[in-house]
Design an enzyme around this catalytic site. Structure first.
Site, PDB file in Angstrom:
ATOM      1  CB  THR A 115      45.232  38.743  39.990  1.00 35.02           C
ATOM      2  OG1 THR A 115      45.471  39.938  39.255  1.00 35.02           O
ATOM      3  CG2 THR A 115      46.580  38.137  40.356  1.00 35.02           C
ATOM      4  CG  ASP A 116      44.173  41.182  35.242  1.00 34.77           C
ATOM      5  OD1 ASP A 116      44.714  41.442  36.345  1.00 34.77           O
ATOM      6  OD2 ASP A 116      43.542  42.030  34.584  1.00 34.77           O
ATOM      7  CD  GLU A 117      48.199  43.062  39.433  1.00 38.58           C
ATOM      8  OE1 GLU A 117      49.305  42.889  39.955  1.00 38.58           O
ATOM      9  OE2 GLU A 117      47.406  43.940  39.793  1.00 38.58           O
ATOM     10  CE1 TYR A 146      47.783  40.147  45.011  1.00 39.53           C
ATOM     11  CE2 TYR A 146      47.964  41.245  42.882  1.00 39.53           C
ATOM     12  CZ  TYR A 146      47.233  40.502  43.792  1.00 39.53           C
ATOM     13  OH  TYR A 146      45.953  40.113  43.482  1.00 39.53           O
ATOM     14  CE  LYS A 181      45.993  35.827  44.050  1.00 37.26           C
ATOM     15  NZ  LYS A 181      45.059  35.363  45.111  1.00 37.26           N
TER      16      LYS A 181
HETATM   17  P1  NAD Z   1      41.388  42.436  50.312  1.00 38.40           P
HETATM   18  O1  NAD Z   1      42.778  42.856  50.623  1.00 38.40           O
HETATM   19  O2  NAD Z   1      40.304  43.461  50.317  1.00 38.40           O
HETATM   20  O3  NAD Z   1      40.926  41.288  51.308  1.00 38.40           O
HETATM   21  C1  NAD Z   1      41.747  40.216  51.659  1.00 38.40           C
HETATM   22  C2  NAD Z   1      41.084  39.474  52.816  1.00 38.40           C
HETATM   23  O4  NAD Z   1      41.913  38.347  53.134  1.00 38.40           O
HETATM   24  C3  NAD Z   1      40.948  40.303  54.093  1.00 38.40           C
HETATM   25  O5  NAD Z   1      39.670  40.132  54.660  1.00 38.40           O
HETATM   26  C4  NAD Z   1      42.034  39.752  54.996  1.00 38.40           C
HETATM   27  O6  NAD Z   1      41.733  39.890  56.371  1.00 38.40           O
HETATM   28  C5  NAD Z   1      42.082  38.308  54.545  1.00 38.40           C
HETATM   29  N1  NAD Z   1      43.383  37.676  54.837  1.00 38.40           N
HETATM   30  C6  NAD Z   1      44.616  38.154  54.515  1.00 38.40           C
HETATM   31  N2  NAD Z   1      45.572  37.313  54.964  1.00 38.40           N
HETATM   32  C7  NAD Z   1      44.913  36.264  55.543  1.00 38.40           C
HETATM   33  C8  NAD Z   1      45.351  35.068  56.165  1.00 38.40           C
HETATM   34  N3  NAD Z   1      46.657  34.762  56.313  1.00 38.40           N
HETATM   35  N4  NAD Z   1      44.405  34.222  56.628  1.00 38.40           N
HETATM   36  C9  NAD Z   1      43.089  34.507  56.509  1.00 38.40           C
HETATM   37  N5  NAD Z   1      42.624  35.634  55.945  1.00 38.40           N
HETATM   38  C10 NAD Z   1      43.534  36.498  55.468  1.00 38.40           C
HETATM   39  O7  NAD Z   1      41.483  41.702  48.908  1.00 38.40           O
HETATM   40  P2  NAD Z   1      40.501  41.759  47.645  1.00 38.40           P
HETATM   41  O8  NAD Z   1      40.845  42.932  46.829  1.00 38.40           O
HETATM   42  O9  NAD Z   1      39.136  41.523  48.104  1.00 38.40           O
HETATM   43  O10 NAD Z   1      41.031  40.464  46.851  1.00 38.40           O
HETATM   44  C11 NAD Z   1      40.524  39.181  47.161  1.00 38.40           C
HETATM   45  C12 NAD Z   1      41.143  38.148  46.241  1.00 38.40           C
HETATM   46  O11 NAD Z   1      40.848  38.484  44.880  1.00 38.40           O
HETATM   47  C13 NAD Z   1      42.673  38.067  46.322  1.00 38.40           C
HETATM   48  O12 NAD Z   1      43.035  36.718  46.202  1.00 38.40           O
HETATM   49  C14 NAD Z   1      43.143  38.862  45.126  1.00 38.40           C
HETATM   50  O13 NAD Z   1      44.394  38.397  44.683  1.00 38.40           O
HETATM   51  C15 NAD Z   1      42.060  38.554  44.130  1.00 38.40           C
HETATM   52  N6  NAD Z   1      41.820  39.562  43.086  1.00 38.40           N
HETATM   53  C16 NAD Z   1      41.608  40.860  43.430  1.00 38.40           C
HETATM   54  C17 NAD Z   1      41.287  41.796  42.437  1.00 38.40           C
HETATM   55  C18 NAD Z   1      41.010  43.243  42.781  1.00 38.40           C
HETATM   56  O14 NAD Z   1      40.777  44.039  41.886  1.00 38.40           O
HETATM   57  N7  NAD Z   1      40.997  43.636  44.044  1.00 38.40           N
HETATM   58  C19 NAD Z   1      41.220  41.383  41.096  1.00 38.40           C
HETATM   59  C20 NAD Z   1      41.466  40.029  40.778  1.00 38.40           C
HETATM   60  C21 NAD Z   1      41.747  39.134  41.782  1.00 38.40           C
HETATM   61  O1  DAU Z   2      44.287  43.379  37.924  1.00 39.34           O
HETATM   62  C1  DAU Z   2      43.839  42.822  39.113  1.00 39.34           C
HETATM   63  C2  DAU Z   2      44.527  43.473  40.301  1.00 39.34           C
HETATM   64  O2  DAU Z   2      43.958  44.772  40.425  1.00 39.34           O
HETATM   65  C3  DAU Z   2      44.364  42.690  41.590  1.00 39.34           C
HETATM   66  O3  DAU Z   2      45.026  41.465  41.467  1.00 39.34           O
HETATM   67  C4  DAU Z   2      44.932  43.458  42.786  1.00 39.34           C
HETATM   68  O4  DAU Z   2      44.648  42.770  43.983  1.00 39.34           O
HETATM   69  C5  DAU Z   2      44.285  44.820  42.837  1.00 39.34           C
HETATM   70  O5  DAU Z   2      44.856  45.588  43.882  1.00 39.34           O
HETATM   71  C6  DAU Z   2      44.460  45.544  41.499  1.00 39.34           C
HETATM   72  O6  DAU Z   2      45.846  45.854  41.270  1.00 39.34           O
HETATM   73  P1  DAU Z   2      46.310  47.276  40.671  1.00 39.34           P
HETATM   74  O7  DAU Z   2      47.698  47.491  41.081  1.00 39.34           O
HETATM   75  O8  DAU Z   2      45.949  47.388  39.246  1.00 39.34           O
HETATM   76  O9  DAU Z   2      45.277  48.237  41.488  1.00 39.34           O
HETATM   77  P2  DAU Z   2      45.474  49.618  42.264  1.00 39.34           P
HETATM   78  O10 DAU Z   2      44.108  50.014  42.718  1.00 39.34           O
HETATM   79  O11 DAU Z   2      46.557  49.579  43.263  1.00 39.34           O
HETATM   80  O12 DAU Z   2      45.925  50.616  41.107  1.00 39.34           O
HETATM   81  C7  DAU Z   2      45.178  50.758  39.904  1.00 39.34           C
HETATM   82  C8  DAU Z   2      45.984  51.669  38.971  1.00 39.34           C
HETATM   83  O13 DAU Z   2      46.006  52.999  39.502  1.00 39.34           O
HETATM   84  C9  DAU Z   2      47.439  51.274  38.817  1.00 39.34           C
HETATM   85  O14 DAU Z   2      47.846  51.535  37.491  1.00 39.34           O
HETATM   86  C10 DAU Z   2      48.188  52.198  39.794  1.00 39.34           C
HETATM   87  C11 DAU Z   2      47.339  53.456  39.742  1.00 39.34           C
HETATM   88  N1  DAU Z   2      47.291  54.277  40.979  1.00 39.34           N
HETATM   89  C12 DAU Z   2      47.022  53.655  42.155  1.00 39.34           C
HETATM   90  C13 DAU Z   2      46.893  54.376  43.309  1.00 39.34           C
HETATM   91  C14 DAU Z   2      46.615  53.709  44.636  1.00 39.34           C
HETATM   92  C15 DAU Z   2      47.429  55.653  40.906  1.00 39.34           C
HETATM   93  O15 DAU Z   2      47.669  56.241  39.810  1.00 39.34           O
HETATM   94  N2  DAU Z   2      47.274  56.377  42.049  1.00 39.34           N
HETATM   95  C16 DAU Z   2      47.016  55.802  43.252  1.00 39.34           C
HETATM   96  O16 DAU Z   2      46.893  56.528  44.256  1.00 39.34           O
END
Ligand code: NAD
Ligand code: DAU
Length: 339
Positions: free
Chosen positions: A128-130, A155, A159
């Site tokens: 992640t960019d985080e 989190y 990562k």
């Molecule tokens: P998600 O929470 O929707 O899905 C995570 C999946 O991992 C689920 O299917 C869960 O069952 C599985 N999982 C969790 N713990 C596990 C374990 N111990 N063993 C096997 N499986 C397990 O997550 P997402 O939003 O799809 O993110 C996927 C990946 O992408 C993560 O590595 C996250 O850090 C990264 N990422 C997410 C975002 C975003 O915007 N959501 C952005 C950049 C990177």
């Molecule tokens: O940047 C990549 C990341 O993006 C991933 O690594 C994470 O897995 C993914 O969850 C996401 O993280 P964020 O914390 O940015 O996403 P989230 O959807 O939780 O929140 C997006 C923004 O919205 C953040 O600034 C918090 C805000 N927010 C979130 C929720 C759930 C609100 O204002 N209200 C809300 O109810």
């Protein structure tokens, strides 16, 4: 010159989650010669139905934990490559209870790396960019592959830890690894705890959307399908040992995204509640994806955010059975946190 790699048997960890399942569908639709083994523990965020419709001969589903070393070892003995999505992924959850984040994100990645080392499996790590922390709203800079690590939340620190393990296993043991750090994804099948689907499903349920803090935080949105195509390019043509940032120039303020959702669903611009801010809330993320674009020629397809958002709203409207079962518990959890 990028190394050419043509995997035939890949393991996708976390393939039943949001981005992982979108990636599995993308591979099945776009790479006919590839067989996928999904390894997923089906936590609250995983859903086997996310993989419905995939032909049996293209995919094997294994219900298991990435921390289960004997299971991982057995699966890696028969694979060319792993694309590692499995993680605890939600910042708010990590603040409430960091323990599962350390276990899955750090210990789980370690377990997979050890198997990759033993069986010489190509390793692509999804991050992640985080890991880079945040930028000020008025800073013209974006994150690049050279930005120092500076994670803020439990989190993002787990990562970052997992990225460092991958780098060490590459350098010390020669594991053939790449890393990608992507910005915020949106699209179908995202868990309703996340910002965009939470607000959409709130409106569908007659609940007012919730905006944290002053609503000015900026996220750099990318459609999950564009994330998938970028990962494939890096897996097959990326240089071993390298990191690639993935982003599609999608910077938007939270309040602007929320107002676009409200307008798209026939609500007024102020039909939402301001709620307690997230502790340590990162201000702004922004990706400079020049390396990915110039070295691998990747370009995103979903560059019209308004269109992607409208399709996402429609997906949640059309699939209430996918999310309704989780709605009450998700909102109860937020309510307990004042959010
Ligand atoms: P998600 O929470 O929707 O899905 C995570 C999946 O991992 C689920 O299917 C869960 O069952 C599985 N999982 C969790 N713990 C596990 C374990 N111990 N063993 C096997 N499986 C397990 O997550 P997402 O939003 O799809 O993110 C996927 C990946 O992408 C993560 O590595 C996250 O850090 C990264 N990422 C997410 C975002 C975003 O915007 N959501 C952005 C950049 C990177
Ligand atoms: O940047 C990549 C990341 O993006 C991933 O690594 C994470 O897995 C993914 O969850 C996401 O993280 P964020 O914390 O940015 O996403 P989230 O959807 O939780 O929140 C997006 C923004 O919205 C953040 O600034 C918090 C805000 N927010 C979130 C929720 C759930 C609100 O204002 N209200 C809300 O109810």
């Amino acid at each position: 010159m990028a190394e050419a790699f043509e995997p035939k048997k890949i393991i996708v960890t976390g393939g039943a989650g949001f981005i992982g399942s979108n990636f599995v569908h993308w591979v099945v639709d776009n790479q006919p010669g590839v067989h996928v083994t999904v390894l997923d523990a089906l936590t609250y965020a995983g859903n086997r139905a996310n993989l419905d419709g995939i032909p049996e001969e293209r995919m094997t589903f294994v219900h298991g934990d990435i921390c289960d070393a004997p299971l991982v070892d057995e699966l890696f003995a028969h694979a060319d490559a792993v694309v590692h999505f499995a993680a605890e992924s939600h910042n708010d959850n990590s603040i409430a209870d960091p323990a599962p984040f350390v276990r899955t994100n750090v210990e789980g990645t370690f377990t997979l790396l050890e198997a990759a080392r033993k069986h010489k499996v190509r390793f692509h790590h999804i991050s992640t960019d985080e890991v880079y922390g945040d930028l000020a709203l008025d800073d013209p800079a974006k994150f690049t592959e050279d930005t120092p690590y500076h994670p803020s939340s439990p989190y993002s620190s787990t990562k970052a830890s997992s990225d460092l393990l991958v780098r060490a296993w590459y350098r010390t043991y020669g594991v053939r690894a790449t890393i990608s750090n992507c910005s915020n994804n949106y699209g179908p099948r995202q868990h309703i705890e996340k910002f965009i689907p939470r607000q959409i499903t709130n409106i569908l349920c007659g609940i007012r959307p919730k905006l944290y803090g002053d609503g000015k935080n900026v996220r750099d949105w990318i459609h999950t399908e564009d994330h998938s195509s970028a990962v494939w390019e890096i897996l097959t043509r990326g240089r071993i040992g390298e990191t690639y940032l993935i982003g599609a120039n999608g910077e938007r303020g939270n309040i602007d995204v929320l107002r676009a959702i409200l307008a798209g669903m026939g609500k007024g611009a102020d039909d939402f509640d301001w709620v307690r801010d997230r502790p340590g809330h990162d201000r702004r993320y922004a990706i400079d994806a020049t390396k990915l674009r110039t070295e691998l020629g990747w370009v995103p397809k979903h560059t019209d955010f308004a269109e992607g958002l409208a399709q996402t709203i429609e997906w949640y409207r059309a699939n209430p059975e996918w999310w309704q079962g989780a709605k009450e518990a998700t909102e109860a959890k937020y309510a307990a946190q004042g959010q």
